[in-house]
Design a protein around this motif. Structure first.
Motif, PDB file in Angstrom:
ATOM      1  N   TYR A 159       0.836  -1.207   0.000  1.00 55.40           N
ATOM      2  CA  TYR A 159       0.000   0.000   0.000  1.00 55.40           C
ATOM      3  C   TYR A 159       0.870   1.256   0.000  1.00 55.40           C
ATOM      4  CZ  TYR A 159      -3.649   3.306   1.361  1.00 55.40           C
ATOM      5  OH  TYR A 159      -4.526   4.375   1.404  1.00 55.40           O
ATOM      6  N   SER A 160       1.940   1.255   0.788  1.00 56.40           N
ATOM      7  CA  SER A 160       2.829   2.410   0.839  1.00 56.40           C
ATOM      8  C   SER A 160       3.536   2.617  -0.497  1.00 56.40           C
ATOM      9  CB  SER A 160       3.860   2.230   1.958  1.00 56.40           C
ATOM     10  OG  SER A 160       3.242   2.232   3.224  1.00 56.40           O
ATOM     11  N   LEU A 161       4.007   1.532  -1.099  1.00 56.11           N
ATOM     12  CA  LEU A 161       4.697   1.643  -2.380  1.00 56.11           C
ATOM     13  C   LEU A 161       3.763   2.154  -3.474  1.00 56.11           C
ATOM     14  CD1 LEU A 161       6.806  -1.629  -2.255  1.00 56.11           C
ATOM     15  CD2 LEU A 161       7.703   0.706  -2.254  1.00 56.11           C
ATOM     16  N   ARG A 162       2.540   1.682  -3.479  1.00 59.00           N
ATOM     17  CA  ARG A 162       1.578   2.144  -4.472  1.00 59.00           C
ATOM     18  C   ARG A 162       1.233   3.617  -4.263  1.00 59.00           C
ATOM     19  NH1 ARG A 162      -0.926  -1.142  -7.793  1.00 59.00           N
ATOM     20  NH2 ARG A 162      -2.661   0.331  -7.955  1.00 59.00           N
ATOM     21  N   GLY A 163       1.372   4.105  -3.027  1.00 56.30           N
ATOM     22  CA  GLY A 163       1.066   5.496  -2.752  1.00 56.30           C
ATOM     23  C   GLY A 163       2.035   6.470  -3.388  1.00 56.30           C
ATOM     24  N   LYS A 164       3.228   5.992  -3.795  1.00 56.89           N
ATOM     25  CA  LYS A 164       4.218   6.889  -4.373  1.00 56.89           C
ATOM     26  C   LYS A 164       3.789   7.422  -5.739  1.00 56.89           C
ATOM     27  CE  LYS A 164       8.565   5.984  -3.979  1.00 56.89           C
ATOM     28  NZ  LYS A 164       8.920   7.172  -3.190  1.00 56.89           N
ATOM     29  N   GLY A 165       2.916   6.686  -6.423  1.00 59.11           N
ATOM     30  CA  GLY A 165       2.466   7.149  -7.733  1.00 59.11           C
ATOM     31  C   GLY A 165       0.963   7.299  -7.805  1.00 59.11           C
ATOM     32  N   ALA A 166       0.341   7.594  -6.678  1.00 60.59           N
ATOM     33  CA  ALA A 166      -1.124   7.588  -6.618  1.00 60.59           C
ATOM     34  C   ALA A 166      -1.756   8.925  -6.978  1.00 60.59           C
ATOM     35  CB  ALA A 166      -1.582   7.177  -5.220  1.00 60.59           C
ATOM     36  N   GLY A 167      -0.961   9.956  -7.243  1.00 55.87           N
ATOM     37  CA  GLY A 167      -1.528  11.253  -7.568  1.00 55.87           C
ATOM     38  C   GLY A 167      -1.900  12.036  -6.327  1.00 55.87           C
ATOM     39  N   ASP A 168      -2.990  12.811  -6.412  1.00 56.48           N
ATOM     40  CA  ASP A 168      -3.432  13.645  -5.294  1.00 56.48           C
ATOM     41  C   ASP A 168      -3.647  12.775  -4.058  1.00 56.48           C
ATOM     42  OD1 ASP A 168      -5.756  14.855  -3.580  1.00 56.48           O
ATOM     43  OD2 ASP A 168      -4.951  16.520  -4.759  1.00 56.48           O
ATOM     44  N   PRO A 169      -2.936  13.080  -2.946  1.00 59.63           N
ATOM     45  CA  PRO A 169      -3.015  12.206  -1.772  1.00 59.63           C
ATOM     46  C   PRO A 169      -4.389  12.162  -1.128  1.00 59.63           C
ATOM     47  CG  PRO A 169      -1.780  14.206  -1.279  1.00 59.63           C
ATOM     48  CD  PRO A 169      -1.980  14.179  -2.764  1.00 59.63           C
ATOM     49  N   SER A 170      -5.096  13.284  -1.093  1.00 64.10           N
ATOM     50  CA  SER A 170      -6.410  13.297  -0.459  1.00 64.10           C
ATOM     51  C   SER A 170      -7.396  12.459  -1.261  1.00 64.10           C
ATOM     52  CB  SER A 170      -6.919  14.735  -0.315  1.00 64.10           C
ATOM     53  OG  SER A 170      -7.007  15.369  -1.582  1.00 64.10           O
ATOM     54  N   LEU A 171      -7.389  12.610  -2.571  1.00 69.43           N
ATOM     55  CA  LEU A 171      -8.296  11.846  -3.410  1.00 69.43           C
ATOM     56  C   LEU A 171      -7.944  10.363  -3.394  1.00 69.43           C
ATOM     57  CD1 LEU A 171      -8.592  14.210  -6.514  1.00 69.43           C
ATOM     58  CD2 LEU A 171     -10.271  13.857  -4.699  1.00 69.43           C
ATOM     59  N   ALA A 172      -6.638  10.058  -3.443  1.00 71.16           N
ATOM     60  CA  ALA A 172      -6.220   8.655  -3.462  1.00 71.16           C
ATOM     61  C   ALA A 172      -6.589   7.954  -2.162  1.00 71.16           C
ATOM     62  CB  ALA A 172      -4.713   8.572  -3.709  1.00 71.16           C
ATOM     63  N   THR A 173      -6.311   8.599  -1.033  1.00 74.93           N
ATOM     64  CA  THR A 173      -6.620   7.984   0.260  1.00 74.93           C
ATOM     65  C   THR A 173      -8.119   7.796   0.432  1.00 74.93           C
ATOM     66  OG1 THR A 173      -4.679   9.105   1.183  1.00 74.93           O
ATOM     67  CG2 THR A 173      -6.233   8.158   2.742  1.00 74.93           C
ATOM     68  N   ALA A 174      -8.902   8.822   0.087  1.00 70.28           N
ATOM     69  CA  ALA A 174     -10.359   8.709   0.193  1.00 70.28           C
ATOM     70  C   ALA A 174     -10.887   7.607  -0.720  1.00 70.28           C
ATOM     71  CB  ALA A 174     -11.012  10.043  -0.150  1.00 70.28           C
ATOM     72  N   GLY A 175     -10.400   7.573  -1.945  1.00 69.92           N
ATOM     73  CA  GLY A 175     -10.849   6.560  -2.879  1.00 69.92           C
ATOM     74  C   GLY A 175     -10.524   5.161  -2.414  1.00 69.92           C
ATOM     75  N   ASN A 176      -9.337   4.974  -1.843  1.00 67.75           N
ATOM     76  CA  ASN A 176      -8.951   3.653  -1.356  1.00 67.75           C
ATOM     77  C   ASN A 176      -9.811   3.220  -0.173  1.00 67.75           C
ATOM     78  OD1 ASN A 176      -6.911   3.395  -3.271  1.00 67.75           O
ATOM     79  ND2 ASN A 176      -5.372   4.335  -1.947  1.00 67.75           N
ATOM     80  N   PHE A 177     -10.075   4.135   0.755  1.00 63.96           N
ATOM     81  CA  PHE A 177     -10.915   3.789   1.903  1.00 63.96           C
ATOM     82  C   PHE A 177     -12.335   3.449   1.456  1.00 63.96           C
ATOM     83  CE2 PHE A 177      -7.709   5.005   4.874  1.00 63.96           C
ATOM     84  CZ  PHE A 177      -8.114   4.497   6.104  1.00 63.96           C
ATOM     85  N   ILE A 178     -12.882   4.243   0.540  1.00 63.03           N
ATOM     86  CA  ILE A 178     -14.246   3.985   0.080  1.00 63.03           C
ATOM     87  C   ILE A 178     -14.310   2.655  -0.660  1.00 63.03           C
ATOM     88  CG2 ILE A 178     -16.029   4.797  -1.513  1.00 63.03           C
ATOM     89  CD1 ILE A 178     -15.143   7.675  -0.761  1.00 63.03           C
ATOM     90  N   ARG A 179     -13.307   2.358  -1.464  1.00 62.36           N
ATOM     91  CA  ARG A 179     -13.277   1.088  -2.189  1.00 62.36           C
ATOM     92  C   ARG A 179     -13.072  -0.108  -1.254  1.00 62.36           C
ATOM     93  NH1 ARG A 179     -11.242   4.478  -6.308  1.00 62.36           N
ATOM     94  NH2 ARG A 179     -12.008   3.933  -8.406  1.00 62.36           N
ATOM     95  N   SER A 180     -12.527   0.132  -0.068  1.00 65.51           N
ATOM     96  CA  SER A 180     -12.303  -0.979   0.861  1.00 65.51           C
ATOM     97  C   SER A 180     -13.588  -1.432   1.551  1.00 65.51           C
ATOM     98  CB  SER A 180     -11.275  -0.573   1.929  1.00 65.51           C
ATOM     99  OG  SER A 180     -11.821   0.340   2.870  1.00 65.51           O
ATOM    100  N   ILE A 181     -14.654  -0.628   1.478  1.00 65.76           N
ATOM    101  CA  ILE A 181     -15.889  -0.950   2.193  1.00 65.76           C
ATOM    102  C   ILE A 181     -16.499  -2.280   1.755  1.00 65.76           C
ATOM    103  CG2 ILE A 181     -18.272  -0.193   2.595  1.00 65.76           C
ATOM    104  CD1 ILE A 181     -17.266   2.673   2.635  1.00 65.76           C
ATOM    105  N   PRO A 182     -16.596  -2.571   0.454  1.00 68.66           N
ATOM    106  CA  PRO A 182     -17.163  -3.884   0.085  1.00 68.66           C
ATOM    107  C   PRO A 182     -16.386  -5.056   0.673  1.00 68.66           C
ATOM    108  CG  PRO A 182     -17.085  -2.431  -1.821  1.00 68.66           C
ATOM    109  CD  PRO A 182     -16.327  -1.743  -0.735  1.00 68.66           C
ATOM    110  N   PHE A 183     -15.054  -4.943   0.721  1.00 67.72           N
ATOM    111  CA  PHE A 183     -14.259  -6.013   1.319  1.00 67.72           C
ATOM    112  C   PHE A 183     -14.571  -6.152   2.809  1.00 67.72           C
ATOM    113  CE2 PHE A 183     -11.398  -4.333  -2.116  1.00 67.72           C
ATOM    114  CZ  PHE A 183     -11.548  -5.406  -2.981  1.00 67.72           C
TER     115      PHE A 183
END
Length: 281
Positions: A159-183
């Motif tokens: 997860y940390s390594l993928r964060g290096k190229g994830a773009g805008d940090p606020s959008l990336a973090t929010a998107g990842n958390f929201i996508r984690s809900i189904p799991f």
């Protein structure tokens, strides 16, 4: 980004990580909440917090984050919770951060990073300090729980390594958390089917604090700093989180301040300083 701002963001992120460890320990050890419920509440509250922040800032989350990163985030959170059911705190911290560091440094070496002599010395010093901090409390850990925690460390490293190229940090973090809900909901459904779910108000509140504050805001800050850190520096600096957690335990949980803790903290922080200051060839 200036060096001072990068250092501040990194320090705040490490404090958040340490706080998250303390919140998880309190909830899973001292309340009746189960690991699946804790993980689900943690991720749900983190997603809600980040979504609210995006709404307040007027940002759109379209095309933010990714499913692989969300899966890595969920895997870390779930494996971490289940591993701590049977692992001692010191044993768990050693396995988790050792696995994180092995993942990120291994990736760094694979992609061409090279260590100077002082950088190897700093890494060895930091690892020796971490082992010295937790070794006196180590017992033979259960194999299954140890493997779960090692897998959690691997997932966090990914997860940390993928964060290096994830773009805008606020959008990336929010998107990842929201996508984690189904799991997380699938995990909750499995727990319900197995009759293993249990939760109480204190445990739920600790999980909310872990998700909304230590996790959501902490990871947001970490994703902001990550693009400006090498993989090896990012891996090594995370060794400070167990030290911060141990010191917080002394201040907040009335644990004894020992000479061993002071010496180990000095070794870890000194080793981190050497790794960060030495440029890779």
């Amino acid at each position: 980004m200036s060096l001072g701002r990068l250092a501040l963001l990194t320090v705040v992120a490490m404090i958040a990580f340490a706080s998250n460890s303390l919140l998880c320990r309190v909830a899973l050890r001292e309340t009746d909440i189960d690991a699946a419920s804790f993980t689900t509440v943690r991720l749900l509250s983190g997603a809600l917090m980040l979504w609210m922040m995006l709404v307040i800032r007027g940002q759109q989350r379209n095309h933010s984050g990714s499913w692989p990163s969300a899966l890595a985030l969920f895997a870390y959170a779930a494996l971490f919770s289940f591993a701590y059911i049977d692992l001692a705190a010191g044993t768990g911290a050693l396995i988790l951060f050792g696995s994180v560091q092995a993942t990120m440094i291994g990736y760094g070496l694979y992609t061409g990073e090279r260590f100077t002599g002082l950088k190897w010395l700093g890494l060895f010093l930091a690892l020796a300090g971490l082992v010295g901090l937790v070794l006196p409390g180590l017992t033979a850990p259960p194999l299954a729980a140890s493997l779960l925690m090692a897998a959690a460390g691997f997932a966090w490293g990914v997860y940390s390594l993928r964060g290096k190229g994830a773009g805008d940090p606020s959008l990336a973090t929010a998107g990842n958390f929201i996508r984690s809900i189904p799991f997380a909901l699938m995990l909750l459904a499995l727990g319900w089917a197995a009759g293993m779910l249990n939760a109480d108000l204190p445990g739920t509140l600790w999980a909310v604090a872990s998700g909304a504050l230590a996790s959501a805001l902490g990871y947001w800050i970490w994703y902001t700093a990550l693009p400006h850190l090498s993989a090896t520096n990012a891996a090594t600096v995370q060794l400070s989180a167990p030290v911060i957690a141990a010191i917080a335990g002394v201040l907040l949980l009335d644990e004894v301040l020992s000479l061993r803790l002071l010496l180990a903290s000095a070794a870890i922080l000194g080793g981190i300083a050497l790794v960060i200051q030495q440029r890779a060839r």
